[in-house]
Structures are given as structure tokens and as C-alpha cells.
Motif scaffolding. Structure first.
Motif, PDB file in Angstrom:
ATOM      1  N   ASN A 107       0.832  -1.201   0.000  1.00 15.54           N
ATOM      2  CA  ASN A 107       0.000   0.000   0.000  1.00 15.54           C
ATOM      3  C   ASN A 107       0.868   1.253   0.000  1.00 15.54           C
ATOM      4  O   ASN A 107       0.614   2.209  -0.744  1.00 15.54           O
ATOM      5  CB  ASN A 107      -0.937  -0.012   1.207  1.00 15.54           C
ATOM      6  CG  ASN A 107      -1.915   1.140   1.193  1.00 15.54           C
ATOM      7  OD1 ASN A 107      -2.552   1.410   0.180  1.00 15.54           O
ATOM      8  ND2 ASN A 107      -2.018   1.819   2.317  1.00 15.54           N
ATOM      9  N   THR A 108       1.911   1.236   0.809  1.00 12.09           N
ATOM     10  CA  THR A 108       2.858   2.361   0.828  1.00 12.09           C
ATOM     11  C   THR A 108       3.531   2.508  -0.527  1.00 12.09           C
ATOM     12  O   THR A 108       3.679   3.622  -1.046  1.00 12.09           O
ATOM     13  CB  THR A 108       3.914   2.156   1.927  1.00 12.09           C
ATOM     14  OG1 THR A 108       3.254   2.062   3.192  1.00 12.09           O
ATOM     15  CG2 THR A 108       4.924   3.289   1.946  1.00 12.09           C
TER      16      THR A 108
ATOM     17  N   GLY B  20       8.032   2.880 -16.469  1.00  7.37           N
ATOM     18  CA  GLY B  20       8.613   2.158 -15.333  1.00  7.37           C
ATOM     19  C   GLY B  20       7.700   2.192 -14.115  1.00  7.37           C
ATOM     20  O   GLY B  20       7.551   1.187 -13.412  1.00  7.37           O
ATOM     21  N   GLN B  21       7.088   3.340 -13.872  1.00  2.46           N
ATOM     22  CA  GLN B  21       6.184   3.457 -12.737  1.00  2.46           C
ATOM     23  C   GLN B  21       4.935   2.597 -12.931  1.00  2.46           C
ATOM     24  O   GLN B  21       4.433   1.993 -11.979  1.00  2.46           O
ATOM     25  CB  GLN B  21       5.788   4.917 -12.503  1.00  2.46           C
ATOM     26  CG  GLN B  21       6.926   5.793 -12.025  1.00  2.46           C
ATOM     27  CD  GLN B  21       7.476   5.356 -10.690  1.00  2.46           C
ATOM     28  OE1 GLN B  21       6.752   5.225  -9.711  1.00  2.46           O
ATOM     29  NE2 GLN B  21       8.780   5.106 -10.642  1.00  2.46           N
TER      30      GLN B  21
ATOM     31  N   LEU C 215       3.653  -0.315 -10.619  1.00  2.00           N
ATOM     32  CA  LEU C 215       2.288  -0.304 -10.102  1.00  2.00           C
ATOM     33  C   LEU C 215       1.600  -1.645 -10.354  1.00  2.00           C
ATOM     34  O   LEU C 215       0.914  -2.176  -9.484  1.00  2.00           O
ATOM     35  CB  LEU C 215       1.485   0.833 -10.732  1.00  2.00           C
ATOM     36  CG  LEU C 215       0.061   1.017 -10.219  1.00  2.00           C
ATOM     37  CD1 LEU C 215       0.045   1.301  -8.724  1.00  2.00           C
ATOM     38  CD2 LEU C 215      -0.627   2.134 -10.982  1.00  2.00           C
ATOM     39  N   ILE C 216       1.804  -2.213 -11.533  1.00  2.00           N
ATOM     40  CA  ILE C 216       1.230  -3.531 -11.836  1.00  2.00           C
ATOM     41  C   ILE C 216       1.822  -4.581 -10.900  1.00  2.00           C
ATOM     42  O   ILE C 216       1.105  -5.429 -10.358  1.00  2.00           O
ATOM     43  CB  ILE C 216       1.455  -3.895 -13.319  1.00  2.00           C
ATOM     44  CG1 ILE C 216       0.603  -2.996 -14.212  1.00  2.00           C
ATOM     45  CG2 ILE C 216       1.149  -5.368 -13.575  1.00  2.00           C
ATOM     46  CD1 ILE C 216       0.959  -3.061 -15.682  1.00  2.00           C
ATOM     47  N   ASP C 217       3.136  -4.519 -10.676  1.00  2.00           N
ATOM     48  CA  ASP C 217       3.789  -5.463  -9.774  1.00  2.00           C
ATOM     49  C   ASP C 217       3.253  -5.322  -8.350  1.00  2.00           C
ATOM     50  O   ASP C 217       2.951  -6.323  -7.689  1.00  2.00           O
ATOM     51  CB  ASP C 217       5.303  -5.252  -9.809  1.00  2.00           C
ATOM     52  CG  ASP C 217       6.040  -6.241  -8.932  1.00  2.00           C
ATOM     53  OD1 ASP C 217       5.846  -7.458  -9.111  1.00  2.00           O
ATOM     54  OD2 ASP C 217       6.805  -5.793  -8.054  1.00  2.00           O
TER      55      ASP C 217
ATOM     56  N   SER D  47       0.382  -4.078  -7.440  1.00  2.00           N
ATOM     57  CA  SER D  47      -1.015  -4.512  -7.446  1.00  2.00           C
ATOM     58  C   SER D  47      -1.114  -6.039  -7.440  1.00  2.00           C
ATOM     59  O   SER D  47      -1.931  -6.617  -6.708  1.00  2.00           O
ATOM     60  CB  SER D  47      -1.722  -3.935  -8.672  1.00  2.00           C
ATOM     61  OG  SER D  47      -3.052  -4.378  -8.727  1.00  2.00           O
ATOM     62  N   ASN D  48      -0.275  -6.702  -8.231  1.00  2.00           N
ATOM     63  CA  ASN D  48      -0.265  -8.167  -8.245  1.00  2.00           C
ATOM     64  C   ASN D  48       0.177  -8.722  -6.893  1.00  2.00           C
ATOM     65  O   ASN D  48      -0.385  -9.712  -6.409  1.00  2.00           O
ATOM     66  CB  ASN D  48       0.638  -8.696  -9.355  1.00  2.00           C
ATOM     67  CG  ASN D  48       0.038  -8.501 -10.728  1.00  2.00           C
ATOM     68  OD1 ASN D  48      -1.158  -8.280 -10.880  1.00  2.00           O
ATOM     69  ND2 ASN D  48       0.877  -8.573 -11.748  1.00  2.00           N
ATOM     70  N   SER D  49       1.174  -8.118  -6.281  1.00  2.00           N
ATOM     71  CA  SER D  49       1.633  -8.556  -4.962  1.00  2.00           C
ATOM     72  C   SER D  49       0.538  -8.370  -3.917  1.00  2.00           C
ATOM     73  O   SER D  49       0.330  -9.231  -3.054  1.00  2.00           O
ATOM     74  CB  SER D  49       2.880  -7.778  -4.542  1.00  2.00           C
ATOM     75  OG  SER D  49       3.951  -8.043  -5.409  1.00  2.00           O
ATOM     76  N   TYR D  50      -0.150  -7.252  -4.001  1.00  2.00           N
ATOM     77  CA  TYR D  50      -1.254  -6.971  -3.081  1.00  2.00           C
ATOM     78  C   TYR D  50      -2.353  -8.021  -3.263  1.00  2.00           C
ATOM     79  O   TYR D  50      -2.868  -8.581  -2.292  1.00  2.00           O
ATOM     80  CB  TYR D  50      -1.793  -5.567  -3.347  1.00  2.00           C
ATOM     81  CG  TYR D  50      -2.646  -4.996  -2.249  1.00  2.00           C
ATOM     82  CD1 TYR D  50      -2.093  -4.219  -1.245  1.00  2.00           C
ATOM     83  CD2 TYR D  50      -4.019  -5.222  -2.210  1.00  2.00           C
ATOM     84  CE1 TYR D  50      -2.864  -3.680  -0.233  1.00  2.00           C
ATOM     85  CE2 TYR D  50      -4.804  -4.692  -1.194  1.00  2.00           C
ATOM     86  CZ  TYR D  50      -4.218  -3.922  -0.220  1.00  2.00           C
ATOM     87  OH  TYR D  50      -4.998  -3.401   0.787  1.00  2.00           O
TER      88      TYR D  50
END
Length: 157
Positions: free
Chosen positions: A16-17, A121-122, A126-128, A130-133
Motif C-alpha cells: 500500500n505504501t 517504469g512506474q 504499479l502492476i507489480d 497490485s499483483n503482490s497486493y
């Protein structure tokens, strides 16, 4: 099994951070700076594994990892590790320079200095994140299902 919620909760907080930092970077991606000013530099989140409070985790009073080397299971009694954000660092990528001699922000050579934020890159970050979340949420859901199955196994028919 109860510690899974703490471990996953720490991962959710960290991601989230990370997403908040990415949002800030994207908001400043097109910022420019006047001649002689300091351009916006992208922030990158720094994670660190951290012991969790509990029987196998960090000793709340001393801040040291609780271990009992006299126990035969001492090697297998490693602390439960979560993740925490220790801060952010500034990207060392080169700031963008665009030739625009008519801009009030142009330097003597006609170049406008912008941020060093790579929007592509951002978005990948963000996709990474979001996938981790999403993966962490799936782990929480599965842990909840396991808890429910365990409780239902004790029901008397």
C-alpha cells in the motif's frame, strides 16, 4: 497459523505504501523546474524483513530476536518475518531535458529540465505492486478458509 495474518498484513501495508509512492511519482512525472532549480526525482521504496511480535518473533522489550539455543528445535524456531518499509530513496536516473526555448522554464540554451520519473517504469511497478497486493489478499482468503474448515471439523453432527 495465527501469525500468517500478521505476515500478510505487513505485506499489504508495505505494498500500500509502495502504491502511494508510485502515485506521487506519477503525479510529478510532467513537472518542470526553473533554471537553477532542483527537478523532482522519483522516489523508490525500500523494504526490509522484520521479525514479528510473538512467541517466535521479536522480543518486544529488547528489540532482539527471541531464540533459545538450548532447545533441540532452536534451528527450526526461526522468527516469523514480515516486511516493513524503512523509507524511500531518490532515483539517480538522469532528469529529462526537452528543447523548448519559448518556455519560461527554459535555461540559457533553451532546454527545460523535468523530473526523472519514467511513466512506463512506474506503471510496471504499479502492476507489480497490485499483483503482490492481490496475492497477499488471496493468501488471507485461503487462510480464512483453512480456519473455517478446521473449526467445522470440530462440529458435532
Amino acid at each position: 497459523m495465527a501469525d500468517i495474518f500478521s505476515i500478510v498484513g505487513s505485506a499489504l501495508d508495505a505494498q500500500n505504501t509502495r502504491m502511494g509512492v508510485i502515485a506521487s511519482n506519477l503525479a510529478n512525472a510532467d513537472s518542470v523546474t526553473p533554471p537553477g532549480g532542483t527537478p523532482y526525482r522519483a522516489h523508490e521504496v525500500v523494504f526490509q524483513p522484520t521479525p514479528l511480535d510473538g512467541p517466535n518473533g521479536e522480543d518486544a522489550d529488547s528489540g532482539q530476536i527471541a531464540t533459545d539455543s538450548s532447545s533441540p528445535d532452536a534451528a527450526s524456531a526461526a522468527p516469523d518475518l514480515g516486511v516493513r518499509v524503512v523509507g524511500t530513496v531518490l532515483s539517480n536516473a538522469t532528469p529529462a531535458k526537452n528543447y523548448n526555448p519559448g518556455s519560461p522554464y527554459a535555461d540559457a540554451t533553451g532546454y527545460v529540465t523535468g523530473s526523472n520519473v519514467s511513466q512506463v517504469g512506474q506503471m510496471v511497478d504499479l502492476i507489480d505492486a497490485s499483483n503482490s497486493y492481490g496475492a497477499a489478499v488471496a493468501v488471507l482468503q485461503q487462510a480464512g478458509r483453512v480456519d473455517q474448515q478446521m473449526l467445522s471439523s470440530f462440529e458435532v453432527s
